[in-house]
Scaffold this active site. Sequence first.
Site, PDB file in Angstrom:
ATOM      1  N   GLU A  42       0.857  -1.186   0.000  1.00 24.43           N
ATOM      2  CA  GLU A  42       0.000   0.000   0.000  1.00 24.43           C
ATOM      3  C   GLU A  42       0.888   1.229   0.000  1.00 24.43           C
ATOM      4  O   GLU A  42       1.556   1.520   0.990  1.00 24.43           O
ATOM      5  CB  GLU A  42      -0.910  -0.017   1.237  1.00 24.43           C
ATOM      6  CG  GLU A  42      -1.756   1.244   1.354  1.00 24.43           C
ATOM      7  CD  GLU A  42      -2.553   1.316   2.663  1.00 24.43           C
ATOM      8  OE1 GLU A  42      -2.838   0.257   3.271  1.00 24.43           O
ATOM      9  OE2 GLU A  42      -2.867   2.435   3.081  1.00 24.43           O
ATOM     10  N   ARG A  46       0.353  10.286   0.176  1.00 22.57           N
ATOM     11  CA  ARG A  46       0.629  11.367   1.125  1.00 22.57           C
ATOM     12  C   ARG A  46       1.901  12.102   0.790  1.00 22.57           C
ATOM     13  O   ARG A  46       2.321  12.976   1.538  1.00 22.57           O
ATOM     14  CB  ARG A  46       0.806  10.787   2.528  1.00 22.57           C
ATOM     15  CG  ARG A  46      -0.455  10.310   3.125  1.00 22.57           C
ATOM     16  CD  ARG A  46      -0.169   9.844   4.538  1.00 22.57           C
ATOM     17  NE  ARG A  46      -0.908   8.651   4.782  1.00 22.57           N
ATOM     18  CZ  ARG A  46      -0.759   7.891   5.839  1.00 22.57           C
ATOM     19  NH1 ARG A  46       0.135   8.202   6.754  1.00 22.57           N
ATOM     20  NH2 ARG A  46      -1.477   6.811   5.986  1.00 22.57           N
ATOM     21  N   THR A  70      -4.538   5.946   1.392  1.00 19.72           N
ATOM     22  CA  THR A  70      -4.964   7.322   1.624  1.00 19.72           C
ATOM     23  C   THR A  70      -5.677   7.891   0.383  1.00 19.72           C
ATOM     24  O   THR A  70      -5.455   9.037   0.000  1.00 19.72           O
ATOM     25  CB  THR A  70      -3.782   8.227   2.063  1.00 19.72           C
ATOM     26  OG1 THR A  70      -2.880   7.478   2.904  1.00 19.72           O
ATOM     27  CG2 THR A  70      -4.264   9.412   2.878  1.00 19.72           C
ATOM     28  N   LYS A 130     -11.180  -1.751   6.207  1.00 25.48           N
ATOM     29  CA  LYS A 130     -10.024  -1.332   6.998  1.00 25.48           C
ATOM     30  C   LYS A 130     -10.559  -0.820   8.334  1.00 25.48           C
ATOM     31  O   LYS A 130     -11.484   0.000   8.360  1.00 25.48           O
ATOM     32  CB  LYS A 130      -9.285  -0.228   6.242  1.00 25.48           C
ATOM     33  CG  LYS A 130      -8.239   0.509   7.066  1.00 25.48           C
ATOM     34  CD  LYS A 130      -7.301   1.280   6.140  1.00 25.48           C
ATOM     35  CE  LYS A 130      -6.485   2.305   6.892  1.00 25.48           C
ATOM     36  NZ  LYS A 130      -5.148   2.477   6.329  1.00 25.48           N
TER      37      LYS A 130
HETATM   38  C1  3PG Z   1      -1.416   4.844   8.390  1.00 25.25           C
HETATM   39  O1  3PG Z   1      -2.359   5.102   7.671  1.00 25.25           O
HETATM   40  O2  3PG Z   1      -0.548   5.672   8.718  1.00 25.25           O
HETATM   41  C2  3PG Z   1      -1.342   3.456   8.820  1.00 25.25           C
HETATM   42  O3  3PG Z   1      -2.437   3.205   9.584  1.00 25.25           O
HETATM   43  C3  3PG Z   1      -0.055   3.061   9.421  1.00 25.25           C
HETATM   44  O4  3PG Z   1      -0.097   3.161  10.784  1.00 25.25           O
HETATM   45  P1  3PG Z   1       1.204   2.774  11.598  1.00 25.25           P
HETATM   46  O5  3PG Z   1       2.275   3.733  11.193  1.00 25.25           O
HETATM   47  O6  3PG Z   1       0.777   2.952  13.043  1.00 25.25           O
HETATM   48  O7  3PG Z   1       1.543   1.363  11.261  1.00 25.25           O
END
Ligand code: 3PG
Length: 214
Positions: A42, A46, A70, A130
């Site tokens: 994934e 961002r 995202t 999710k």
């Molecule tokens: C995110 O969208 O940042 C994810 O949920 C990752 O979360 P994490 O950095 O706590 O694994």
Amino acid sequence: MALSSREILSQAPVVPVLVIEDVNDAVPLAKALVAGGLRVLEITLRSAAAEESIQRIIAEVPDAITGAGTVINARQMERMAEIKCAFAVSPGHSAGLLAAAKETGVPLLPGAGTASEIMNLLDHGYDVLKFFPAEQQGGVSMLKALGGPLPQVTFCPTGGVSLANLADYIALPNIITVGGSWVAPKDAVKAGDWAKITKLAQEATDKVAALRRG
Ligand code: 3PG
């Protein structure tokens, strides 16, 4: 025919959640994760480098199943369809995003955290979701509680999941996999320490395999 999000996620011991700042890191990072047994990736939208990173991984790392994270609106969803993302992940959902997912046919893993949000997604035909942000929203105990009235829903918890609490999540019956950034720490990516990332990925892969064997 594209794989469904359930088919994709069932191939993932863990889904690495990646924020790629330098497009030149994309291919070696993806290769390092695939070498450690993590094929479903994934790449979050961002960073400015995200879209080109996804395109490069799709072109150069055919063993990876490359998705975008995202993805928060219809425009992004349409763009991900154009560049042939295998799937899209969203921290939540909106009417526009769900309509674009239907229109484009890109498998979407939409986010939910409450019973009402889950019910809304069930109404739209989604039963693989999710659970975000997992730890902050009650983590394992919340997922157990949701599994009572809503046993037909399967979750990919993300947010605060790590090697330390992985076993508790994997033990839940309503989990398909988990997502997390811990397998690709920022400092290792910055240093180009791909061996370290393969090691972290392999550690996660082996741990999930051992937990699933019981
Ligand atoms: C995110 O969208 O940042 C994810 O949920 C990752 O979360 P994490 O950095 O706590 O694994």
